[in-house]
Motif scaffolding. Sequence first.
Motif, PDB file in Angstrom:
ATOM      1  N   PRO A 149       0.846  -1.217   0.000  1.00 37.61           N
ATOM      2  CA  PRO A 149       0.000   0.000   0.000  1.00 37.61           C
ATOM      3  C   PRO A 149       0.871   1.252   0.000  1.00 37.61           C
ATOM      4  O   PRO A 149       2.094   1.142  -0.120  1.00 37.61           O
ATOM      5  CB  PRO A 149      -0.777  -0.150   1.317  1.00 37.61           C
ATOM      6  N   SER A 150       0.280   2.420   0.158  1.00 36.13           N
ATOM      7  CA  SER A 150       1.005   3.687   0.108  1.00 36.13           C
ATOM      8  C   SER A 150       1.512   4.080   1.489  1.00 36.13           C
ATOM      9  O   SER A 150       0.719   4.308   2.406  1.00 36.13           O
ATOM     10  CB  SER A 150       0.086   4.787  -0.436  1.00 36.13           C
ATOM     11  N   ASP A 151       2.827   4.174   1.640  1.00 37.21           N
ATOM     12  CA  ASP A 151       3.398   4.592   2.929  1.00 37.21           C
ATOM     13  C   ASP A 151       3.012   6.025   3.283  1.00 37.21           C
ATOM     14  O   ASP A 151       2.703   6.325   4.440  1.00 37.21           O
ATOM     15  CB  ASP A 151       4.929   4.473   2.907  1.00 37.21           C
ATOM     16  N   HIS A 152       3.057   6.927   2.300  1.00 39.00           N
ATOM     17  CA  HIS A 152       2.691   8.324   2.559  1.00 39.00           C
ATOM     18  C   HIS A 152       1.265   8.424   3.100  1.00 39.00           C
ATOM     19  O   HIS A 152       1.006   9.115   4.080  1.00 39.00           O
ATOM     20  CB  HIS A 152       2.798   9.156   1.275  1.00 39.00           C
ATOM     21  N   THR A 153       0.358   7.721   2.433  1.00 40.98           N
ATOM     22  CA  THR A 153      -1.045   7.790   2.835  1.00 40.98           C
ATOM     23  C   THR A 153      -1.264   7.120   4.186  1.00 40.98           C
ATOM     24  O   THR A 153      -2.010   7.634   5.034  1.00 40.98           O
ATOM     25  CB  THR A 153      -1.940   7.134   1.767  1.00 40.98           C
ATOM     26  N   THR A 154      -0.626   5.990   4.397  1.00 42.52           N
ATOM     27  CA  THR A 154      -0.748   5.307   5.682  1.00 42.52           C
ATOM     28  C   THR A 154      -0.238   6.187   6.806  1.00 42.52           C
ATOM     29  O   THR A 154      -0.889   6.315   7.859  1.00 42.52           O
ATOM     30  CB  THR A 154       0.033   3.976   5.673  1.00 42.52           C
ATOM     31  N   GLY A 155       0.910   6.804   6.600  1.00 42.63           N
ATOM     32  CA  GLY A 155       1.455   7.693   7.616  1.00 42.63           C
ATOM     33  C   GLY A 155       0.530   8.852   7.914  1.00 42.63           C
ATOM     34  O   GLY A 155       0.268   9.178   9.083  1.00 42.63           O
ATOM     35  N   ALA A 156       0.007   9.479   6.864  1.00 47.25           N
ATOM     36  CA  ALA A 156      -0.871  10.631   7.040  1.00 47.25           C
ATOM     37  C   ALA A 156      -2.150  10.262   7.795  1.00 47.25           C
ATOM     38  O   ALA A 156      -2.541  10.930   8.759  1.00 47.25           O
ATOM     39  CB  ALA A 156      -1.217  11.231   5.676  1.00 47.25           C
ATOM     40  N   SER A 202      -3.359  12.877  -3.952  1.00 47.67           N
ATOM     41  CA  SER A 202      -2.142  13.343  -4.630  1.00 47.67           C
ATOM     42  C   SER A 202      -1.254  12.180  -5.066  1.00 47.67           C
ATOM     43  O   SER A 202      -0.589  12.251  -6.103  1.00 47.67           O
ATOM     44  CB  SER A 202      -1.348  14.289  -3.715  1.00 47.67           C
ATOM     45  N   ARG A 203      -1.246  11.095  -4.298  1.00 44.91           N
ATOM     46  CA  ARG A 203      -0.406   9.950  -4.642  1.00 44.91           C
ATOM     47  C   ARG A 203      -0.865   9.283  -5.944  1.00 44.91           C
ATOM     48  O   ARG A 203      -0.055   8.762  -6.708  1.00 44.91           O
ATOM     49  CB  ARG A 203      -0.403   8.925  -3.505  1.00 44.91           C
ATOM     50  N   VAL A 204      -2.165   9.317  -6.176  1.00 47.33           N
ATOM     51  CA  VAL A 204      -2.706   8.805  -7.436  1.00 47.33           C
ATOM     52  C   VAL A 204      -2.478   9.824  -8.545  1.00 47.33           C
ATOM     53  O   VAL A 204      -2.061   9.477  -9.657  1.00 47.33           O
ATOM     54  CB  VAL A 204      -4.210   8.482  -7.302  1.00 47.33           C
TER      55      VAL A 204
END
Length: 194
Positions: A98-105, A134-136
Amino acid sequence: MNYTLFKAINQNAGHHSFLDGLMVFVTKDALLIYALVLLLMWFIGKEKYKYTVVFAAITGAIALFINFVLGHIFYEPRPFVTHHVNLLIQHAKDSSFPSDHTTGAFSLAFAVLWRRHRKIGFGMLLFAILTGISRVYVGHHYPFDILASVIVALITSRFVYAFSSVFRPIARIIISTYNRIPLVPKTEQQSVSK
C-alpha cells in the motif's frame, strides 16, 4: 476498475499548473507538514498533547511496519511500471501496495482524532485525504493502494487507542525524560485519561 479509477484521476496531471503544483507539494511534503503539526502540539500544548504526539508516533510506526510486511507479501508494480501514466515525480520501482505516505498521514490523523483533539484531528484528516488523492494524481499509486492504506491506518489507530494503557508507560517515560532536559519548554505533570 482500479486502473479505470486511476486513469480518471491521473489523466488530469500535467494539464493544470496550479493543481500540478499543489499535488506535487502535498505528495512530497505531507509528512513534513504532519511532523510540524506534531512538534507544535508537543512544544505549545499541555501535557495531554504530548501524550497524543507519542501515541501518534507509535501508531505511525506500527502502521508503517504493517505496510512493510504487506508490500512484501502482496507485491504490486507501480502504475508507471506497467502503464503509460502522467508521471509528475520520479519514484523508485518498488511495490505500489500500500502507500506509505497515505498510511502515515491517516495514521497520525486518526491517532489525534481518537485522543479527542477534534479540530486538529479533523484538519489533519482532510489533509490526509488530499495526500491520498495526490499519490494517485502524480502517478505513484492506484486508488486501491490508497484504500488499503486507510484501512491499515484505521485498524492500527484503533488498536493503539484500545490498548493505550499498554503504551502509556512508554509515553510517560518519553515525556518524563523530556521534562528533565534543561532549558526546554515544560508542562506540569498531571494525570492523563485514556
